[in-house]
Every structure is written in C-alpha cells, then in structure tokens.
Design a protein around this motif. Sequence first.
Motif, PDB file in Angstrom:
ATOM      1  N   ARG A  70       0.933  -1.261  -0.081  1.00 10.89           N
ATOM      2  CA  ARG A  70       0.013   0.107   0.066  1.00 10.89           C
ATOM      3  C   ARG A  70       0.871   1.264   0.087  1.00 10.89           C
ATOM      4  N   ILE A  71       2.039   1.253   0.865  1.00 13.25           N
ATOM      5  CA  ILE A  71       2.874   2.206   0.903  1.00 13.25           C
ATOM      6  C   ILE A  71       3.379   2.647  -0.807  1.00 13.25           C
ATOM      7  N   LEU A  72       3.841   1.500  -1.051  1.00 13.66           N
ATOM      8  CA  LEU A  72       4.348   1.570  -2.748  1.00 13.66           C
ATOM      9  C   LEU A  72       3.436   2.192  -3.733  1.00 13.66           C
ATOM     10  N   GLU A  73       2.126   1.506  -3.517  1.00 10.43           N
ATOM     11  CA  GLU A  73       1.054   2.071  -4.287  1.00 10.43           C
ATOM     12  C   GLU A  73       0.771   3.612  -4.403  1.00 10.43           C
ATOM     13  N   SER A  74       0.964   4.071  -3.006  1.00 15.01           N
ATOM     14  CA  SER A  74       0.853   5.460  -2.995  1.00 15.01           C
ATOM     15  C   SER A  74       1.818   6.470  -3.350  1.00 15.01           C
ATOM     16  N   PHE A  75       2.907   5.765  -3.924  1.00 17.16           N
ATOM     17  CA  PHE A  75       4.006   6.662  -4.548  1.00 17.16           C
ATOM     18  C   PHE A  75       3.489   7.078  -5.886  1.00 17.16           C
ATOM     19  N   LYS A  76       2.497   6.583  -6.363  1.00 17.79           N
ATOM     20  CA  LYS A  76       2.001   7.184  -7.723  1.00 17.79           C
ATOM     21  C   LYS A  76       1.516   8.485  -7.532  1.00 17.79           C
ATOM     22  N   ARG A  77       0.612   8.590  -6.582  1.00 22.68           N
ATOM     23  CA  ARG A  77      -0.001  10.001  -5.836  1.00 22.68           C
ATOM     24  C   ARG A  77       1.127  10.986  -5.765  1.00 22.68           C
ATOM     25  N   PHE A  78       2.275  10.296  -4.948  1.00 20.84           N
ATOM     26  CA  PHE A  78       3.121  11.528  -4.564  1.00 20.84           C
ATOM     27  C   PHE A  78       3.912  11.866  -5.895  1.00 20.84           C
ATOM     28  N   SER A  79       4.151  10.832  -6.819  1.00 23.16           N
ATOM     29  CA  SER A  79       5.097  11.425  -7.825  1.00 23.16           C
ATOM     30  C   SER A  79       4.158  12.253  -8.643  1.00 23.16           C
ATOM     31  N   TYR A  80       2.937  12.159  -8.871  1.00 28.72           N
ATOM     32  CA  TYR A  80       1.720  12.887  -9.658  1.00 28.72           C
ATOM     33  C   TYR A  80       1.989  14.417  -9.174  1.00 28.72           C
ATOM     34  N   THR A  81       1.991  14.336  -7.804  1.00 30.24           N
ATOM     35  CA  THR A  81       2.048  15.609  -6.998  1.00 30.24           C
ATOM     36  C   THR A  81       3.408  16.435  -7.247  1.00 30.24           C
ATOM     37  N   ILE A  82       4.565  15.803  -6.955  1.00 32.40           N
ATOM     38  CA  ILE A  82       5.686  16.447  -7.050  1.00 32.40           C
ATOM     39  C   ILE A  82       5.932  16.863  -8.365  1.00 32.40           C
ATOM     40  N   GLU A  83       5.674  16.369  -9.500  1.00 39.19           N
ATOM     41  CA  GLU A  83       5.814  16.645 -10.847  1.00 39.19           C
ATOM     42  C   GLU A  83       5.185  17.993 -11.100  1.00 39.19           C
ATOM     43  N   LYS A  84       4.164  18.342 -10.483  1.00 32.97           N
ATOM     44  CA  LYS A  84       3.530  19.633 -10.591  1.00 32.97           C
ATOM     45  C   LYS A  84       4.374  20.898 -10.285  1.00 32.97           C
ATOM     46  N   ILE A  85       5.478  20.641  -9.527  1.00 36.36           N
ATOM     47  CA  ILE A  85       6.314  21.726  -9.092  1.00 36.36           C
ATOM     48  C   ILE A  85       7.040  22.207 -10.025  1.00 36.36           C
ATOM     49  N   HIS A  86       7.111  23.496 -10.311  1.00 37.85           N
ATOM     50  CA  HIS A  86       7.951  23.996 -11.575  1.00 37.85           C
ATOM     51  C   HIS A  86       9.352  24.544 -10.664  1.00 37.85           C
ATOM     52  N   ASN A  87      10.204  24.682 -11.285  1.00 35.54           N
ATOM     53  CA  ASN A  87      11.621  25.222 -10.788  1.00 35.54           C
ATOM     54  C   ASN A  87      12.236  24.574  -9.688  1.00 35.54           C
ATOM     55  N   ARG A  88      11.623  23.476  -9.422  1.00 36.84           N
ATOM     56  CA  ARG A  88      12.139  22.938  -8.217  1.00 36.84           C
ATOM     57  C   ARG A  88      13.838  22.542  -8.302  1.00 36.84           C
ATOM     58  N   PRO A  89      14.478  22.656  -7.148  1.00 39.24           N
ATOM     59  CA  PRO A  89      15.838  22.433  -7.184  1.00 39.24           C
ATOM     60  C   PRO A  89      15.981  20.739  -7.301  1.00 39.24           C
ATOM     61  N   LYS A  90      17.308  20.456  -7.637  1.00 35.62           N
ATOM     62  CA  LYS A  90      17.726  19.066  -7.801  1.00 35.62           C
ATOM     63  C   LYS A  90      18.196  18.560  -6.194  1.00 35.62           C
ATOM     64  N   PHE A  91      17.232  17.830  -5.653  1.00 35.05           N
ATOM     65  CA  PHE A  91      17.253  17.376  -4.289  1.00 35.05           C
ATOM     66  C   PHE A  91      18.241  16.433  -4.068  1.00 35.05           C
ATOM     67  N   VAL A  92      19.374  17.038  -3.204  1.00 32.57           N
ATOM     68  CA  VAL A  92      20.790  16.131  -2.924  1.00 32.57           C
ATOM     69  C   VAL A  92      20.222  14.721  -2.176  1.00 32.57           C
ATOM     70  N   LYS A  93      21.035  13.631  -2.556  1.00 30.73           N
ATOM     71  CA  LYS A  93      20.781  12.303  -1.648  1.00 30.73           C
ATOM     72  C   LYS A  93      21.156  12.495  -0.270  1.00 30.73           C
ATOM     73  N   TYR A  94      20.435  11.924   0.623  1.00 31.19           N
ATOM     74  CA  TYR A  94      20.456  11.989   2.069  1.00 31.19           C
ATOM     75  C   TYR A  94      21.852  11.325   2.412  1.00 31.19           C
ATOM     76  N   ASN A  95      22.591  11.637   2.931  1.00 38.46           N
ATOM     77  CA  ASN A  95      23.981  10.847   3.320  1.00 38.46           C
ATOM     78  C   ASN A  95      24.670  11.326   4.631  1.00 38.46           C
ATOM     79  N   LYS A  96      23.939  10.881   5.741  1.00 38.28           N
ATOM     80  CA  LYS A  96      24.343  11.404   6.963  1.00 38.28           C
ATOM     81  C   LYS A  96      24.619  10.360   7.971  1.00 38.28           C
ATOM     82  N   SER A  97      25.584  10.073   8.893  1.00 34.19           N
ATOM     83  CA  SER A  97      25.632   9.159   9.949  1.00 34.19           C
ATOM     84  C   SER A  97      25.722   7.690   9.214  1.00 34.19           C
ATOM     85  N   ASN A  98      26.532   7.826   8.001  1.00 39.50           N
ATOM     86  CA  ASN A  98      26.560   6.452   7.266  1.00 39.50           C
ATOM     87  C   ASN A  98      25.434   6.052   6.529  1.00 39.50           C
ATOM     88  N   ILE A  99      24.339   6.751   6.755  1.00 43.74           N
ATOM     89  CA  ILE A  99      22.808   6.004   6.302  1.00 43.74           C
ATOM     90  C   ILE A  99      22.687   6.884   4.893  1.00 43.74           C
TER      91      ILE A  99
END
Length: 343
Positions: A70-99
Amino acid sequence: MPLPFILGGIAAAAGIAGVGSGISGAVKMKEANDKIKLAKNQYEKSYSRLEYKSKITSETMDELGEIELRILESFKRFSYTIEKIHNRPKFVKYNKSNIKVPQYNKEELENVAIGAGVLLGGLGGAGMGAAGGFAAAGAVQSAVMVLGVASTGTPIAELGGIAATNAALAALGGGSLAAGGGGMALGSAILGASTLGISLLIGGVIFNVVGGKISDNADKACNQMKEADEKIKIACTHLENLYDLAHKYIEAIDNVRKEYNKNFRYIWDVINKNNKTDWSKFTEKEKIATQNTLLIVGLLYDMCKVNLVINSKNNNEIGTINETVVISAINSSKVVLENLAGI
C-alpha cells in the motif's frame, strides 16, 4: 509314576507355560500399542503447535506485506504531485551518519507503484501467506517482478488480479533475486494456499518427516516421533523469531509512514488545493515539508526493499531470517526521523 500321570503333568505344565506366554505376549502387544498411541498423540500435539505458530506468523507477515504494498502504491499519487512543482531544485541524496537514502526517481516510483497495485488487486483470492511472501522476498522486488513476463509469455501486469499475484509468486519462487536478497522457494505451493504459510516460511524441511504417517511399528513410531519433534522445535523457534522481527518492522514502518502522511498531506494541499506550483513562491515551511516528503519516500522505498527471509538454496532447509539487515533498517529509520526538520 505311571506314564499317563507323567504326560498329564507335562501337558499341564505346558498349558500353564502357554498361558504365561500368552499373557506375556498380550502385555507386550499392549505396550507396543501404547507406544504407538503415545507417539501419534505427541505428533498431533507438536504438529498442532507448528500449525498455530505458522498461522500467527503468516498473518503477521501478511500484514507487513500489505502495508508495504500500500505504501508503494501510494507513490504514484506522490509522484503525480511532485511533478507539478516548477523550478524545483535538484534535491541532494541523504547521506548522514553513514545512512544513505536514494534520490527521487520518477520512473522507478511509478513502476513500483503500478506493480504494487496489481499485486494488491490479487491478494483477496491468493490465500494466507501471499502478501507475506512479498514481504519475505522484498516488496519492491515483488512489485517490480510484476512488470516482467509470466512463464506463459504474457506480461504479468496484463494478467491482473489473482493470476498476476500467482505469476509473481511463481517468478519469485524461481530462485534468488538480483537485487540483493534471494527469492522465496514457493514452487508449486503457490497453487495450494492451505500449505502456503508453512511452505513459505520454513520450506519443505518439516514435511519430509512429519508429512507422512506415523508407523504402526512401535520402535519405528518412537524414532519417527523423536526426529519429527526435533525438527518441529527448530521450525517453531524459527517462526517465533520471524514473528517477533516482523512485528518490530511493522512498528518501524508505521512510524515512518505517519511522518510521510503528515508531510505529504501538507504539500498535497499546498499544490493541489492552493494551486501553488512555483517553487520560488513556496514558503520556508512548504519547502521543508516537500524536502521531508522526498526524504521519507526514499526511506520507505529502501525499507520496502528489505527481504525478511533469505531463501536456502536447498528447498528442504529452513531459510535464514535476515535479522541483521532488518535491524539495521529499523535503526536507520529512527536516525532519519530524529533528524527530520519540523514543520
């Protein structure tokens, strides 16, 4: 002494000996029957315990598998929403505490969302253990598998419903998965939902001993019971450990999902209700919520990739519980949530 008396005495003695021998034989027969009965009763008790452990573990694994899908299925809705944002920056990969948390990838998320939706659609008729199979093998890998081709040559996603679910399970049962985990040796058990739970979680190791009939020979029955009892104890311990680990993982994923829902609900309203789609016009709070959501999606994606069971190469051996990786994923999720910016 006259001969008739001698013969009579011998006959009487033989008769007494015969009675004694008969009584002795009857006693031995009763002891043998008691042994067989005891062995059969013990077998039934032990096997009932195994079935119970398998049932509650399968139910817990099913719960985890359905949550992940169900979490994975919800990502379609999330992707649809994020793709609406114009001029968004390139979000950097999280890399803290070796995570490390993966960057947002629209195509990957949409593909896995489609696969998860197909699998969810077929769970109703798949029987106990199906959703747990996806959690055991890794929900992401399972969802991606749906985008493959069934043994019939038909794309699995085109099958739909229970047919797609069974085809995905069969594909997973074909051997190890490329994405670091190992598939579940389901084999033909997919078609027998009644045995799917036990077969899925502990393989065929038990059935070689306890699947047959307890012998009618007392010594053989006792030996069979001893051998079966040892294997059942091992299997029950394995199931108990998997049950405990699955509960811990459900709790960890639920904690992450709560933060995901809170942040995503906020940016959903900003973008879809308030029609704000220009990143340069986002408030600091809106930017933080967006960044949080992207981070949490990556975290959930990674958590849903974790396979709880590493399948044995030999189907007659119990698979290994992937405890080290699961605990590491739980601990990483706690660190990420602790360092999440508030909104």
